[in-house]
Design a protein around this motif. Structure first.
Motif, PDB file in Angstrom:
ATOM      1  N   GLU A 108       0.803  -1.225   0.000  1.00  0.00           N
ATOM      2  CA  GLU A 108       0.000   0.000   0.000  1.00  0.00           C
ATOM      3  C   GLU A 108       0.832   1.269   0.000  1.00  0.00           C
ATOM      4  O   GLU A 108       0.331   2.331  -0.369  1.00  0.00           O
ATOM      5  N   ILE A 109       2.099   1.201   0.410  1.00  0.00           N
ATOM      6  CA  ILE A 109       2.904   2.418   0.537  1.00  0.00           C
ATOM      7  C   ILE A 109       3.734   2.644  -0.717  1.00  0.00           C
ATOM      8  O   ILE A 109       3.879   1.763  -1.573  1.00  0.00           O
ATOM      9  N   SER A 110       4.285   3.836  -0.801  1.00  0.00           N
ATOM     10  CA  SER A 110       5.226   4.166  -1.869  1.00  0.00           C
ATOM     11  C   SER A 110       6.643   4.026  -1.327  1.00  0.00           C
ATOM     12  O   SER A 110       6.974   4.556  -0.257  1.00  0.00           O
ATOM     13  N   LEU A 111       7.470   3.310  -2.066  1.00  0.00           N
ATOM     14  CA  LEU A 111       8.849   3.097  -1.617  1.00  0.00           C
ATOM     15  C   LEU A 111       9.663   4.381  -1.655  1.00  0.00           C
ATOM     16  O   LEU A 111      10.780   4.420  -1.131  1.00  0.00           O
ATOM     17  N   GLN A 112       9.112   5.411  -2.276  1.00  0.00           N
ATOM     18  CA  GLN A 112       9.818   6.691  -2.326  1.00  0.00           C
ATOM     19  C   GLN A 112       9.628   7.493  -1.036  1.00  0.00           C
ATOM     20  O   GLN A 112      10.343   8.454  -0.787  1.00  0.00           O
TER      21      GLN A 112
END
Length: 733
Positions: A108-112
Motif C-alpha cells: 500500500e505504501i510508496s517506496l519513495q
C-alpha cells in the motif's frame, strides 16, 4: 554457574518465567527420588491381584498416593514438553501474522516515502528480533531438558528415561519444525525496502567464477543470527522445492580421486595447478541434471587467481564423462546451432576435453560425497557479494561398492551406511565470496561488521573434500589438515572411525613417536605451528578457554570476565557443599561451556553485552617471505655501507689519535648493530609469518634506536668539524 541459575539469568523479560522449563521443580523431584530406597518392579511376574495391599519399599513403608514417585517426574516432564511446544507454536503463529501485516502495508505504501519505509523497516526488525528471542528460548529449554534428564538417569539409575524422552523431544514440532518461511518472507521484505535491482544474466556456457573466498565455522545456535545479519543486506536466493519455495536446498557433490588420493594431497599442499573434480546436483530426488565442475588452485603471489569452471550434462551422460567417451564434437556443433558463439563453443570444448582427459589419465573414480543444505544470499546474477551458508553438513564415502563399469557413479541412498563411511560435521559453514573492482577495493561495511561480530570463526582454506577424505580414509592419507586437531571436531571424527588421525592427550611420548612414524600427517607436531588457528582450541577438556573461539572476548572470558558488570570466579567452580547431590566437576564444566555459548548475542533485544571483534588471521603468501628477505638485505646493506665507511676512515686517517680515528671507531659498533638487528628481526618475523601469529609484524622501536645513535654520531662529528673550521678561521684572522 549451575544451569538453573543460567536459565534464570537468560529469561526474556517479555516472556517471563512461566513459559520456560520449570527446572527447579524437576530438580526437586529428583532430589527426593534420589534419597528414597524405592522397590523395583518384579520383571518375572506376569500376574497381579486386585486384593493385595499396596506396594512397599524395602523398609516396609506403604507408598500411598501422596508419596512422590517416579510417575511424578514422568508426568512433570510430559507437562513441561507440552507447555514449551504450545508456547513456541503460538509465538511462531504471531510472527507470521505480523509478517502478513507488514507485507500488506508494503503493497500500500510508496517506496519513495522514506518515513513509511523506515516505519516498515522497524517493524521488520522487530519481527526478526522476536524470532531470535524465540530461538534462544527454544535453545535454553532444549538444553534444560537434556540436563535434567541426564541428572535423572544419574541419580535414579533404576528407571532411566533420557533416551526415550530425547527421541520424543526431537520428534516434536518445536524442535524439528522448519520455520525457514519466516526467513524467506523477511528477506523479501528487506529486498523490497532496499529496492534491489536484478543484474543481467550471464549466459556464459562454461559458467566460470573468479572470486576471493573466506570460510568460517558457525555454531548451530548462531545460525539464525547470522542469517538475519545477512538478509538485511542481501536477499535469500530462493530455491524451488516440491512443497514450494524454501531458503535452502539439498546439495550433493561427488568428488573424484584415484587410489593414491593424488587430488586430495595436491589440494592439501596447495600446489600450483592442483585440481578438484566433482559431480554436483541439487535436490533430494535422483539427479536428472549434473554439473561437472573443476576447481584449479592458483597462487595469488604470481598474479593468478583460483578459478572454478563447470559444464552441464544429463545424468545418463555422466558415464560417458567418466569413461572419456563423451561426444564433445557433437555437443559443440549442437551448441553453435542453438545460438552459442564460436568463442563460447571453443571454451566449452576446451574445458570438457581437459576434464575428461584428466579423469582418464589419472584414473579418477568417485571417492567422497558431501551433502548439505545450502542457503545462498545474492542479488540474482550479481556476484559482487555472495554469501552461502551450509548446514546439516555430512561427508559420505563413495568407496567400497561396485561401479559396474562406471554405470553407477554414486552410492545408492537406500543402502545402509556404516558408521565409518559417514561423518557429520558439528558446525555450519559460511562462505563469503567477494568479486570487487580494483585490487585495493574494500568489502561493504556490513560484511566487515559481520566478520567482526564474534559469530564467525575463520578457518583458513577449509575444505569439505579434504576433511571428508582425511576422516574416512585415515589409512590412505599421508597428511591431514590442521583443523582436525580442533577440540570441537574430535567427537565426530572418533564416531566416524578416524581417530587414528588424532593425537590423544593420554598418549605417551613413545606412542606419539610411533604414531608419527606410521602416519606422518597425524603425529604430534604435524600441525603444532597452526594450533592458534583452531577456532575452539586443541584441548578437549579446557572448556573455558575453547568455548568461545579465537577472539579477544574468549581471552577475557577464560580469565573470568563476562562483561563490564559481571565477573565469574573460576575458583568457586570446584567448591561443593555437603549435599552429595550437587553437580560434580564434569557437569560444572559442561555448564560453563553452555554459558560461554551465549557470550555473543547478535541483535538481542534484552542483552546489552558488548562484542569484541575476533582477532583476524593474517593471510600468508610467498611474497611475504620474499619481502622479509628484502628487508633483511636492505638493513644488512646499510650496515655494510657504514662498516665500509668506517674502515676507509681508519685506513686513511694519518694519526691514530686524531678525531677521524675516534669517529670511525664510533661508527663501527653502529654498523655491527645494524647487521645484528637485521638478522634478529629477520628470524623473529619469519617465525611470526610461519605461525601466522595475529598482531603487528613490524618493530616500532629498533629503527628509532639505531637511527638515533647514527644521528648522534653524525651530529657530534658535524659539530666537531664546525668548531675546527671556526678555530681555523680565527687563526687566519
Amino acid at each position: 554457574m549451575k544451569y538453573g541459575q543460567h536459565l534464570r539469568e537468560n529469561i526474556a523479560p517479555e516472556y517471563g518465567p512461566e513459559p520456560y522449563l520449570n527446572y527447579a521443580h524437576l530438580d526437586g523431584i529428583i532430589r527426593i527420588l534420589s534419597g528414597k530406597d524405592l522397590s523395583s518392579a518384579d520383571m518375572d511376574s506376569r500376574q497381579v491381584s486386585l486384593t493385595t495391599p499396596a506396594p512397599t519399599n524395602k523398609k516396609g513403608i506403604v507408598l500411598d498416593s501422596a508419596t512422590i514417585t517416579e510417575e511424578a517426574f514422568i508426568s512433570s516432564i510430559d507437562s513441561e514438553l507440552t507447555k514449551v511446544e504450545h508456547f513456541t507454536l503460538r509465538k511462531v503463529t504471531d510472527l507470521r501474522n505480523q509478517l502478513d501485516e507488514i507485507e500488506q502495508k508494503l503493497k500500500e505504501i510508496s517506496l519513495q516515502d522514506e518515513e513509511e519505509t523506515d516505519s516498515l523497516q522497524k517493524l521488520a526488525d522487530d519481527v526478526a528480533s522476536k524470532f531470535l528471542t524465540l530461538e534462544k528460548y527454544v535453545n535454553l529449554n532444549f538444553m534444560g531438558f537434556h540436563k535434567i534428564l541426564k541428572k535423572h538417569d544419574k541419580y535414579c539409575s533404576s528407571a532411566p528415561c533420557k533416551t526415550f524422552y530425547i527421541n520424543r523431544m526431537h520428534s516434536q514440532a518445536w524442535v524439528r519444525g522448519d520455520y525457514s518461511d519466516v526467513v524467506v518472507r523477511l528477506s523479501a521484505i528487506y529486498s523490497a525496502l532496499r529496492n534491489d535491482q536484478v543484474a543481467e544474466e550471464n549466459n556464459d556456457a562454461s559458467q566460470s567464477f573468479l572470486r576471493s573466498t573466506t570460510k568460517y565455522w558457525i555454531k548451530t545456535e548462531d545460525v539464525s543470527k547470522v542469517k538475519y545479519a545477512v538478509l538485511r543486506n542481501l536477499p535469500v536466493f530462493l530455491q524451488k522445492t516440491s512443497t514450494g519455495e524454501s531458503d535452502s536446498q539439498l546439495t550433493n557433490s561427488v568428488y573424484l580421486d584415484n587410489d593414491q588420493l593424488e587430488l586430495y594431497h595436491g589440494r592439501l599442499d596447495k600446489t600450483q595447478g592442483a585440481l578438484a573434480l566433482r559431480l554436483r546436483w541439487y535436490g533430494a530426488a535422483e539427479p536428472s541434471i549434473v554439473f561437472v565442475e573443476r576447481k584449479t588452485h592458483r597462487d595469488k603471489w604470481i598474479g593468478e587467481v583460483s578459478v572454478k569452471e563447470r559444464f552441464m550434462v544429463k545424468e545418463k551422460e555422466v558415464q560417458q564423462v567418466l569413461t572419456n567417451t563423451y561426444p564433445i564434437k557433437t555437443k559443440k556443433e549442437k551448441m553453435i546451432k542453438e545460438g552459442s558463439t564460436q568463442d563460447e563453443a571453443d571454451d566449452w570444448e576446451c574445458l570438457a576435453s581437459e576434464i575428461t582427459q584428466a579423469i582418464s589419465s589419472k584414473q579418477l573414480v568417485p571417492t567422497m560425497r558431501t551433502q548439505y543444505m545450502r542457503t545462498a544470499f545474492q542479488i540474482p546474477f550479481d556476484a559482487t557479494v555472495r554469501v552461502s551458508l551450509d548446514t546439516n553438513l555430512c561427508m559420505i564415502s563413495e568407496r567400497g561398492y561396485d561401479l559396474k563399469n562406471m554405470t553407477v557413479w554414486h552410492r545408492d541412498p537406500n543402502q545402509t551406511i556404516a558408521h565409518n563411511e559417514i561423518t557429520r560435521f558439528p558446525h555450519a559453514v559460511l562462505e563469503i565470496k567477494l568479486e570487487l573492482k580494483g585490487e585495493n577495493a574494500a568489502p561493504p561495511k556490513w560484511v566487515t561488521d559481520l566478520q567482526n561480530s564474534g559469530l564467525l570463526y575463520e578457518v583458513h582454506k577449509f575444505s569439505k573434500f579434504i576433511h571428508g577424505c582425511a576422516v574416512m580414509m585415515p589409512e590412505d592419507v599421508r597428511a591431514v589438515p590442521y583443523w582436525v586437531d580442533d577440540a570441537s571436531l574430535r567427537q565426530s571424527i572418533i564416531a566416524s572411525g578416524g581417530g587414528r588421525i588424532l593425537v590423544r592427550d593420554d598418549m605417551t611420548e613413545q606412542e606419539k613417536k610411533a604414531l608419527k612414524l606410521k602416519h606422518p600427517g597425524s603425529g604430534p607436531g604435524a600441525n603444532q605451528v597452526y594450533d592458534h588457528l583452531l577456532p575452539f582450541g586443541d584441548i578437549e577438556d579446557n572448556k573455558v578457554n575453547t568455548a568461545t573461539g579465537r577472539t579477544n572476548v574468549s581471552k577475557l572470558a577464560s580469565k573470568g570476565v563476562i562483561d563490564n558488570s559481571r565477573k565469574y570466579d573460576p575458583s568457586t567452580a570446584g567448591k561443593f557443599g555437603s549435599n552429595f547431590y550437587d553437580d560434580d566437576l564434569e557437569e560444572m564444566e559442561e555448564e560453563q561451556e553452555t554459558c560461554m555459548g551465549w557470550l555473543f548475542p547478535f541483535c538481542s533485544p534484552y542483552n546489552n553485552m558488548s562484542v569484541v571483534a575476533p582477532t583476524s588471521v593474517q593471510k600468508i603468501e610467498p611474497k611475504i617471505f620474499f619481502a622479509n628477505e628484502r628487508t633483511f638485505l636492505h638493513w644488512l646493506h646499510a650496515g655494510i655501507t657504514l662498516y665500509s665507511i668506517a674502515s676507509a676512515i681508519l685506513v686513511f686517517s694519518e694519526d691514530g689519535a686524531s678525531w677521524a680515528h675516534w669517529y670511525a671507531m664510533a661508527l663501527l659498533p653502529i654498523a655491527l648493530g645494524f647487521c645484528m638487528y637485521a638478522l634478529h628481526v629477520f628470524l623473529w618475523r619469519a617465525d611470526r609469518i610461519k605461525t601466522r601469529i595475529p598482531g603487528r609484524w613490524d618493530d616500532p622501536r629498533g629503527p628509532y634506536v639505531l637511527g638515533g645513535l647514527l644521528v648522534i654520531v653524525l651530529s657530534v662529528n658535524f659539530i666537531t668539524k664546525l668548531e675546527q673550521i671556526w678555530d681555523y678561521e680565527s687563526m687566519e684572522l
